[in-house]
Design a protein around this motif. Structure first.
Motif, PDB file in Angstrom:
ATOM      1  N   MET A  85       0.713  -1.216  -0.021  1.00  0.00           N
ATOM      2  CA  MET A  85       0.055  -0.037  -0.129  1.00  0.00           C
ATOM      3  C   MET A  85       0.811   1.193   0.033  1.00  0.00           C
ATOM      4  N   VAL A  86       2.021   1.192   0.744  1.00  0.00           N
ATOM      5  CA  VAL A  86       3.041   2.335   0.713  1.00  0.00           C
ATOM      6  C   VAL A  86       3.497   2.613  -0.477  1.00  0.00           C
ATOM      7  N   ILE A  87       3.788   1.709  -1.632  1.00  0.00           N
ATOM      8  CA  ILE A  87       4.354   1.733  -2.890  1.00  0.00           C
ATOM      9  C   ILE A  87       3.181   2.247  -3.793  1.00  0.00           C
ATOM     10  N   LEU A  88       1.778   1.731  -3.593  1.00  0.00           N
ATOM     11  CA  LEU A  88       0.871   2.170  -4.230  1.00  0.00           C
ATOM     12  C   LEU A  88       0.543   3.566  -4.067  1.00  0.00           C
ATOM     13  N   GLY A  89       0.552   4.005  -3.044  1.00  0.00           N
ATOM     14  CA  GLY A  89       0.530   5.510  -2.494  1.00  0.00           C
ATOM     15  C   GLY A  89       1.508   6.234  -3.312  1.00  0.00           C
ATOM     16  N   ALA A  90       2.744   5.841  -3.811  1.00  0.00           N
ATOM     17  CA  ALA A  90       3.893   6.494  -4.322  1.00  0.00           C
ATOM     18  C   ALA A  90       3.497   6.590  -5.768  1.00  0.00           C
ATOM     19  N   PHE A  91       2.792   5.534  -6.374  1.00  0.00           N
ATOM     20  CA  PHE A  91       2.525   5.321  -7.527  1.00  0.00           C
ATOM     21  C   PHE A  91       1.348   6.413  -8.042  1.00  0.00           C
ATOM     22  N   LEU A  92       0.463   6.545  -6.984  1.00  0.00           N
ATOM     23  CA  LEU A  92      -0.867   7.318  -7.066  1.00  0.00           C
ATOM     24  C   LEU A  92      -0.247   8.761  -7.369  1.00  0.00           C
ATOM     25  N   GLN A  93       0.777   9.115  -6.328  1.00  0.00           N
ATOM     26  CA  GLN A  93       1.437  10.458  -6.079  1.00  0.00           C
ATOM     27  C   GLN A  93       1.898  10.919  -7.532  1.00  0.00           C
ATOM     28  N   LYS A  94       2.791   9.959  -8.190  1.00  0.00           N
ATOM     29  CA  LYS A  94       3.275  10.364  -9.279  1.00  0.00           C
ATOM     30  C   LYS A  94       2.449  10.364 -10.729  1.00  0.00           C
ATOM     31  N   THR A  95       1.329   9.440 -10.607  1.00  0.00           N
ATOM     32  CA  THR A  95       0.441   9.241 -12.093  1.00  0.00           C
ATOM     33  C   THR A  95      -0.990  10.038 -11.912  1.00  0.00           C
ATOM     34  N   ARG A  96      -1.445   9.869 -10.468  1.00  0.00           N
ATOM     35  CA  ARG A  96      -2.768  10.143 -10.280  1.00  0.00           C
ATOM     36  C   ARG A  96      -3.600   9.446 -11.332  1.00  0.00           C
ATOM     37  N   ALA A  97      -3.330   8.034 -11.275  1.00  0.00           N
ATOM     38  CA  ALA A  97      -4.244   7.199 -12.284  1.00  0.00           C
ATOM     39  C   ALA A  97      -5.618   7.150 -11.632  1.00  0.00           C
ATOM     40  N   VAL A  98      -5.823   6.962 -10.376  1.00  0.00           N
ATOM     41  CA  VAL A  98      -7.172   6.876  -9.804  1.00  0.00           C
ATOM     42  C   VAL A  98      -6.947   7.680  -8.445  1.00  0.00           C
ATOM     43  N   SER A  99      -8.086   7.853  -7.882  1.00  0.00           N
ATOM     44  CA  SER A  99      -8.018   8.810  -6.460  1.00  0.00           C
ATOM     45  C   SER A  99      -7.906   7.615  -5.465  1.00  0.00           C
ATOM     46  N   GLU A 100      -7.230   8.360  -4.373  1.00  0.00           N
ATOM     47  CA  GLU A 100      -7.060   7.605  -3.201  1.00  0.00           C
ATOM     48  C   GLU A 100      -8.541   6.810  -2.614  1.00  0.00           C
ATOM     49  N   ASP A 101      -9.259   7.747  -2.749  1.00  0.00           N
ATOM     50  CA  ASP A 101     -10.680   7.477  -2.241  1.00  0.00           C
ATOM     51  C   ASP A 101     -11.297   6.054  -2.954  1.00  0.00           C
ATOM     52  N   SER A 102     -10.952   6.178  -4.210  1.00  0.00           N
ATOM     53  CA  SER A 102     -11.514   4.897  -5.305  1.00  0.00           C
ATOM     54  C   SER A 102     -10.581   3.718  -4.572  1.00  0.00           C
ATOM     55  N   ILE A 103      -9.308   3.726  -4.167  1.00  0.00           N
ATOM     56  CA  ILE A 103      -8.570   2.511  -3.779  1.00  0.00           C
ATOM     57  C   ILE A 103      -9.248   2.080  -2.506  1.00  0.00           C
ATOM     58  N   ILE A 104      -9.512   3.154  -1.564  1.00  0.00           N
ATOM     59  CA  ILE A 104     -10.113   2.602  -0.185  1.00  0.00           C
ATOM     60  C   ILE A 104     -11.481   2.063  -0.526  1.00  0.00           C
ATOM     61  N   GLU A 105     -12.017   2.798  -1.469  1.00  0.00           N
ATOM     62  CA  GLU A 105     -13.591   1.972  -1.739  1.00  0.00           C
ATOM     63  C   GLU A 105     -13.301   0.699  -2.268  1.00  0.00           C
ATOM     64  N   SER A 106     -12.421   0.231  -3.124  1.00  0.00           N
ATOM     65  CA  SER A 106     -12.021  -1.179  -3.522  1.00  0.00           C
ATOM     66  C   SER A 106     -11.427  -2.034  -2.434  1.00  0.00           C
ATOM     67  N   LEU A 107     -10.777  -1.360  -1.533  1.00  0.00           N
ATOM     68  CA  LEU A 107     -10.292  -2.147  -0.424  1.00  0.00           C
ATOM     69  C   LEU A 107     -11.344  -2.648   0.403  1.00  0.00           C
ATOM     70  N   LYS A 108     -12.421  -1.732   0.579  1.00  0.00           N
ATOM     71  CA  LYS A 108     -13.501  -2.263   1.585  1.00  0.00           C
ATOM     72  C   LYS A 108     -14.210  -3.224   1.090  1.00  0.00           C
TER      73      LYS A 108
END
Lengths: 179, 353, 245, 241
Positions: A129-152
């Motif tokens: 999840m740490v590295i995924l955070g780094a990826f999102l920061q660099k690319t904005r591929a999807v929003s953090e909220d969407s990732i948390i939504e999927s994780l739920k």
């Protein structure tokens, strides 16, 4: 921008679920997505990797041969996939386990000590999840909220207590690299 | 119902349950293991029955029994396992029973490997088992289509009392894409021929493919082929993409068709007009569509792309009667054609003219 | 006057093709009588084998399936799963059950499938013309054991009843013979019991029936019955091998 | 086989086959020895001689080229044919009809048994053993030296004994039917004769006939003890019909 990425690491580092979270998040945002795992002997302890495509266009072949980004969770992964990154593309390296620098100079390389950060949070298993955070920061591929939504969706109600930890891991990853 | 992200194999299993399939008989083999696992978990919850059989041979014969007794039934396997099932498939075709067989193809011959391939094309569309018969073969190219075709497959099987095969490959089985299940009412047609017990005063039902008299045997096969003619007339499915002004038309199905679509976009960016004919039914083969585009002046040649040494190419050539050159590009043994290599092949073909 | 001999309802009455003196005809009758006695004719589905009884679907007046060689237990399993309340039986010879279909019978028994299997053991392949069966006796001369079956090269005759009796899912196994009237009556009781066990839902049930093949044995019918008594029974002892009460 | 008999072309064309005195004639032999053709020709000769004749197709081995295939021809010649239940159908169950027993009861008939090839085919005779014991029969053993596994004395005698064991009946007469099918010449038949004579001597079984197509057999030298058995070929492959 369309993301065609490869996420690679040891079996057990959570690379498959990282890819699935991204894919699922992309789907929630109404994008066209695909997730393709490597399967077979690699599942039993060798290098495991998956290809993820998130795009506004049609998804053609689900195989990624020329990646917009590669996430390498260990050394064999970096050695194998560094060359598939497109010029100008992104390589994120888990520097906790990879003590070597990338050879490529025509791409953006980020080193994230994912395991150490995860350990600081009290659970090595959230390194992905740490590295995924780094990826999102660099690319904005999807929003953090969407990732948390999927994780739920993945964790279900019985493991909902793990959400704050994962959210924190994601955030620490975001902070570990410059946008 | 909202979209869900599913592996191809899971989507097949879920679609089958939604289609009213309640009986699954299989035997483990990679890369299709998610199908039996899903069925083992879900079927008991919907009043169905799952058996991990002692072999593929037994599994297909359980399908034969269940189909004869009127059950909506399926099995799944991968190449070597499908070879073992051919005995039963021939019996099921001979006795005119409906069922679904899924083949998630892997590399061969022999034990081969577990990576994706399309080298079972001949086996699927030209028979596979002994005798004069046909199996309807559906080749999805994505997970949504896979799910949709599973549901259609059961209906086609019932309508014609014939086995239907879904042919995917390891990649389609293992990859994940969003899929949406349109909740529709399932109506399973009456099966007055099923062996459910001979009530007094009714004719006895017999499930059989033995004929003592050669003339009776021939008549039975002729009847089967009348049915196949109907299927050829009604059930052909095909997708045409960018064919309207194409100078080269790629023929590809399943995974290779997806790769071809990528390449078609790349070729277009370089000013090369390439189209795609993607058979969705491998049998019946979309012969007329190929014929139609072969007659178009702008189409100079065809290129068949397969994950095999070239099997569908024979049907392409037969369809257009070699009126235009038909080239071939393929990888086999679990190798997947790379878009870059395919693009080079297209440029080469174009230069040859 | 009461009829003393009447065709069972569960037989179609179509004249059968079996050779004079072949015991298939007797077994068909016994099975049909058991079905009639239990009043299950309208609820029964039978599975015919490949072998001399391949045409059994013509003779049993119940819904029938014709299976591939050896596969009857798998086919019956499929039927039973769709129709758990019906009575399903298989009718198999020694090549079908004890050779090409060994896996199917062992695993159907092991799953405890609620099936009734009628197993005809006549120590030879009838249909294909007198080849060695897995149950052919040591020293028995057949088309494919021209020097007599030898344990060294062909192995020993296989005792299926004893083998299946060791399986947990088996509820009832008995071996019977048809070499005289007394034994035919015993066989009838055993066949009926094998159906009752299925109806009671106890598990897998099989009756092995020592039978004759006058044509391929090259014996007159009476000689053949004597051969069963003198040669087969000593190796294949009669009796109940397992019964779950 | 250096024994080259002096050839004198004394007879021309076919002659009538002279059938034996027995009521029951059984034809046995190797695969491809010509049993069925001999049995068919023998039945026809019997019917022509005014005898009520039945041919029993007892071949439980071979699904093709059997006397049942010529049922129409035989019936037209006034011969009854009894066949296994599924002969000529798509099923290979070799079950025999109960009607076979009638041939032992009704003694008005001459009965010709066409037995399946080799010792394996002869097994089926065993189920009628008690009946054969009750009356005289001839059991012919048809020999074709131009076939594998019957090209020398040892093999021919081994098969003869094996057929006797399996059928539990003794061979009473030999027939030299050495042939190469359509390509048979007079020499091919004569070449087989010395070997058949050796078999005859060693087993003490007389040679009843030398058989062959009429145009070939008509040239037999007169000093041979065996009678000529002209054979018309009835069983052709379907592409020759």
């Amino acid at each position: 921008m369309a993301q065609e990425l490869i996420i690679s690491g040891f079996g057990g580092q959570g690379v498959m679920s990282m890819g699935q979270l991204l894919t699922y998040a992309g789907m929630l945002e109404g994008k066209n997505v695909s997730w393709l795992p490597s399967y077979g002997p690699e599942m039993r302890g060798g290098t495991a990797y998956c290809s993820v495509i998130i795009t506004e266009e049609m998804v053609g072949s689900p195989i990624v041969n020329e990646a917009t980004a590669v996430i390498a969770m260990n050394l064999p992964s970096m050695e194998r996939f560094e060359r598939t990154v497109n010029p100008g593309g992104l390589l994120i390296v888990n520097s906790s386990l990879v003590n070597k620098k990338a050879d490529r100079t025509d791409i953006d390389v980020c080193y994230v000590p994912a395991n150490e950060i995860a350990d600081e949070l009290g659970n090595t298993r959230v390194a992905n999840m740490v590295i995924l955070g780094a990826f999102l920061q660099k690319t904005r591929a999807v929003s953090e909220d969407s990732i948390i939504e999927s994780l739920k969706g993945v964790l279900g109600s019985s493991k909902e207590h793990l959400i704050p930890l994962n959210r924190e891991a994601l955030k620490r990853g975001t902070q570990s690299v410059n946008p | 119902m909202a979209k869900v992200l599913m592996k191809g194999n899971e989507a097949i299993a879920e679609a089958a349950i939604q289609a009213g399939c309640r009986y699954f008989f299989g035997y483990p083999i990679t890369p299709q293991n998610e199908i039996p696992a899903y069925m083992a978990k879900m079927l008991p919850k919907v009043g169905g029955s799952f058996i991990q059989a002692e072999s593929e041979v037994s599994a297909i014969n359980m399908v034969y029994g269940a189909a004869g007794a009127g059950g909506r039934v399926m099995t799944s396997s991968s190449s070597p396992g499908i070879s073992l099932k051919q005995e039963g498939i021939s019996y099921i075709a001979g006795a005119e029973l409906p069922c679904l067989i899924v083949n998630i193809v892997r590399g061969g011959p022999g034990l081969g490997g577990i990576q994706p391939a399309q080298s079972d094309y001949f086996q699927a569309v030209k028979g596979g088992g002994h005798g004069d018969y046909r199996v309807v073969v559906l080749a999805p190219a994505g997970i949504q289509e896979m799910a949709d075709l599973v549901i259609d497959a059961f209906d086609i099987a019932d309508r014609y009392r014939n086995p239907v095969m879904i042919m995917g490959d390891g990649m389609l089985g293992q990859m994940m894409e969003p899929v949406e299940f349109a909740k529709k009412e399932v109506t399973i047609s009456e099966k007055p021929w099923a062996t459910i017990g001979n009530k007094e005063g009714k004719p006895r039902n017999i499930i059989n493919s033995l004929f003592l008299d050669t003339q009776d045997m021939e008549n039975h096969v002729l009847k089967l082929f009348e049915k196949y003619k109907e299927i050829e007339k009604n059930e052909v499915r095909v997708e045409c993409y960018n064919c309207e002004d194409a100078e080269i038309i790629i023929a590809a199905y399943g995974t290779t068709a997806r790769i071809a679509k990528n390449v078609i976009q790349k070729a277009g960016a370089q000013g090369i007009k390439v189209g795609l004919i993607r058979p969705i039914t491998l049998w019946p083969f979309p012969t007329d569509v190929f014929k139609k585009w072969a007659e178009a002046d702008h189409v100079k040649s065809f290129l068949t792309v397969e994950m095999s040494m070239g099997q569908m190419i024979e049907d392409v050539r037969l369809s257009i009667k070699d009126t235009k050159p038909v080239h071939f590009y393929g990888r086999t043994g679990g190798m997947v054609p790379l878009p870059g290599d395919l693009l080079k092949e297209i440029i080469k073909i174009r230069g040859e003219k | 006057m009461a009829k003393v001999f009447e065709k069972p309802k569960a037989l179609t009455g179509k004249p059968n093709h079996y050779c004079p003196g072949c015991t298939h005809g007797i077994v068909h009758r016994l099975v049909a009588e058991a079905i009639d006695d239990l009043g299950i004719r309208e609820n029964t589905v039978g599975v015919a084998p490949v072998g001399c009884a391949v045409l059994a679907y013509e003779y049993f007046n119940v819904d029938m399936h014709e299976a591939a060689h050896g596969r009857a237990p798998a086919v019956a399993t499929g039927i039973k799963r769709v129709l758990p309340d019906n009575v399903v039986f298989t009718y198999q010879g020694d090549g079908d059950l004890a050779s090409i279909g060994t896996a199917e019978i062992v695993h159907a028994a092991n799953r405890g499938e609620k099936l009734t299997t009628i197993f005809i053991n006549n120590a030879i392949y009838g249909m294909t013309g007198g080849q060695m069966a897995p149950t052919s006796l040591l020293g028995q001369v057949t088309a494919t054991s021209p020097y007599g079956r030898s344990a060294e090269t062909e192995g020993h005759p296989i005792r299926m009843s004893e083998m299946l009796a060791t399986i947990e899912g088996t509820a009832y196994v008995e071996r019977v013979s048809l070499h005289d009237i007394k034994n035919i009556l015993k066989a009838k009781k055993a066949i009926k019991k094998a159906f009752e066990v299925q109806i009671a839902g106890k598990g897998f049930a099989m009756v092995e029936i020592l039978s004759t093949c006058p044509t391929n044995w090259g014996m007159a019918p009476a000689e053949a019955l004597k051969w069963v008594k003198d040669n087969m029974i000593p190796y294949y002892p009669l009796g109940v091998k397992k019964e779950v009460v | 086989m250096g024994n080259n008999p002096s050839i004198r072309h004394t007879k021309k064309g076919s002659e009538e086959l002279e059938i034996g005195p027995e009521r029951i004639a059984i034809f046995t032999g190797h695969f491809g020895s010509g049993k069925t053709e001999t049995a068919i020709n023998y039945s026809i000769a019997s019917a022509r001689a005014g005898k009520k004749t039945i041919i029993v197709d007892l071949d439980i081995v071979n699904p093709y080229f059997r006397s049942t295939d010529k049922k129409d021809v035989l019936n037209n010649a006034g011969i009854e044919v009894i066949s296994p239940n599924f002969a000529g159908t798509g099923l290979d169950v070799p079950s025999l009809p109960a009607r076979i027993y009638s041939v032992f009861q009704n003694k008005e008939y001459r009965v010709v048994f066409d037995v399946g090839g080799d010792d394996i085919g002869a097994v089926a005779l065993g189920s009628f053993n008690p009946y054969f014991k009750q009356e005289d029969y001839r059991m012919y053993y048809v020999i074709n030296v131009h076939r594998p596994l019957s090209g020398n004395k040892k093999d021919i005698i081994e098969m003869l004994r094996s057929i006797e064991n399996h059928s539990r009946l003794g061979v009473t007469h030999l027939i030299n039917n050495s042939n190469l099918s359509y390509e048979t010449t007079f020499y091919d038949i004569i070449k087989g004769q010395p070997m058949v004579e050796e078999v005859s001597k060693e087993c003490n079984i007389p040679i009843a006939y030398i058989s062959g197509m009429p145009e070939v057999i008509g040239n037999l030298p007169p000093d041979l003890k065996a009678k000529a058995f002209p054979i018309n070929i009835f069983l052709h492959p379907i592409w020759d019909q």
